[in-house]
Design a protein around this motif. Sequence first.
Motif, short mmCIF file in Angstrom:
data_model
loop_
_atom_site.label_atom_id
_atom_site.label_comp_id
_atom_site.label_asym_id
_atom_site.label_seq_id
_atom_site.Cartn_x
_atom_site.Cartn_y
_atom_site.Cartn_z
N HIS A 193 9.83 79.42 30.40
CA HIS A 193 9.90 78.64 29.16
C HIS A 193 10.46 77.24 29.41
O HIS A 193 9.99 76.27 28.82
CB HIS A 193 10.76 79.37 28.12
N ASP A 223 2.71 84.27 23.98
CA ASP A 223 4.10 83.79 23.87
C ASP A 223 5.05 84.98 23.64
O ASP A 223 6.11 85.08 24.26
CB ASP A 223 4.18 82.77 22.73
N HIS A 247 8.13 86.23 25.94
CA HIS A 247 9.53 86.40 25.52
C HIS A 247 10.09 87.74 26.00
O HIS A 247 11.22 87.81 26.47
CB HIS A 247 9.64 86.32 23.99
N HIS A 265 1.99 75.73 23.50
CA HIS A 265 3.09 76.47 24.14
C HIS A 265 2.63 77.75 24.86
O HIS A 265 2.90 77.94 26.05
CB HIS A 265 4.15 76.78 23.08
N LEU A 305 2.45 78.54 28.98
CA LEU A 305 3.10 79.71 29.59
C LEU A 305 2.10 80.52 30.40
O LEU A 305 2.43 81.02 31.49
CB LEU A 305 3.71 80.60 28.51
ZN ZN Z 1 7.89 81.00 23.69
#
Ligand code: ZN
Length: 381
Positions: free
Chosen positions: A267, A194, A198, A281, A285
């Motif tokens: 996202h 994650d 980002h 999550h 991704l």
């Molecule tokens: Zn995230």
Amino acid sequence: MQKFVYEYATKVYFGEGAAKEHLADAVSAYGKNVMLAYGGGSVKKNGIYDELKGILEAAGKRVVDFSGIMSNPTYAKVQEGAKLAKEEGIDFILAVGGGSVIDCCKIVAAQAKTEEDLWDMEMTQHRFPTEVIPMGAVVTASGTGSEMNGGAVITNEEKVIKAGMAAAAPRFAFLDPSYTMSVPRMQVISGAFDTLSHAMETYFGNSDQDNVSDDVALAIMRNTVVNMRRLLADIDDIQARGNLMWDSAMAENGILKVGRVTDFQAHQMEHQLGAYTDCNHGQGLAVIHPAYYRHIVKDAEEKFARFGKEVFGVDTAEESVEALAAFIKECGLPTKMGELKSRTEITPELLRSVADTCNVIACNPRKLDRNEIYDILMECM
Ligand code: ZN
Ligand code: NZQ
């Protein structure tokens, strides 16, 4: 660079033993009634709950538990927390957990101060709360960076929408790598992915040539990959967990995003996939990123080539996407929809609904239409 105003709201205490050393002092400025908020119980097993409760009580606080905050926190859970906060006259909320607990508490903090429906206020009327119960975060699972920003991602189960809401950033954040040692391997890796996402999603948004944000984002990506590889070799490497903890905060504390636009289309797809499936999550991704990047690689060829060279040591834009896909495999992360843990079977019809309801970002290398989003999601089957 675009115009910006920058001010930092969160004081960070990093390092082993940080809570023992500084938590009593950090909460001393707030009232007596402290909500101690946590998830499904990991903090009770690993001793973090007892340690923090002891510190708070020794500091003269009355501790009220708010427990059972689930991964992908729901709006209903927010309402439960807000009701409790009102009934107990809570003066300060201490969120102890990963992104889910911290996000839920950010919105509890605002909902407890208003009779209005916060979802409606933000999503329909585009107004934002002005008053909140102050809150702080103790991170027990890193990756989201939620501890250092003012956003929260909440699932509205009635509306089948998982979306970002605006909230106040934590007043302080405790980042103690030893608190993360009991996080299961797959959560450690998906949390770190994650973080990588980002930094990638920020980097692939449009920016001015030679923008410092691109350089810092690439450094964070490189460092995240290096430390994820260290953890693949030794999951108990506390130094690597600490490095990733700060990468996580750095990728999502806003410093990368000032003065530029960001992408975050992967996202948006993942969040809406999460609304339908409740999938993890970081894992969602991992499934979506390579397929999405295969679609946009030609629209930002130079950037992809630089990303490939600096993060994975490959030469071309196309190779960079395949290097990312190979890294996802190397991590043992899911690569197909069918490998995600989902509450319901992921079918083409479900993916059509995800494509039709997810947020579409305008400022990425190329704005996608809903049919292309559906194609991308179907390529992940
Ligand atoms: Zn995230
Ligand atoms: O619930 P418990 O029992 O505590 O178990 C949790 C949970 O099962 C476990 N865990 C946490 N600390 C632990 C531990 N297990 C053992 N030892 C510990 N020390 O980890 C599991 C996952 O926790 P969760 O908080 O759900 O994971 P994560 O930090 O990945 O957060 C995911 C949520 O954050 C949102 C995601 O969409 C998702 O809802 N995000 C928030 C962002 C933000 N506010 O800035 C940005 C992100 O892009 C993301 O969307």
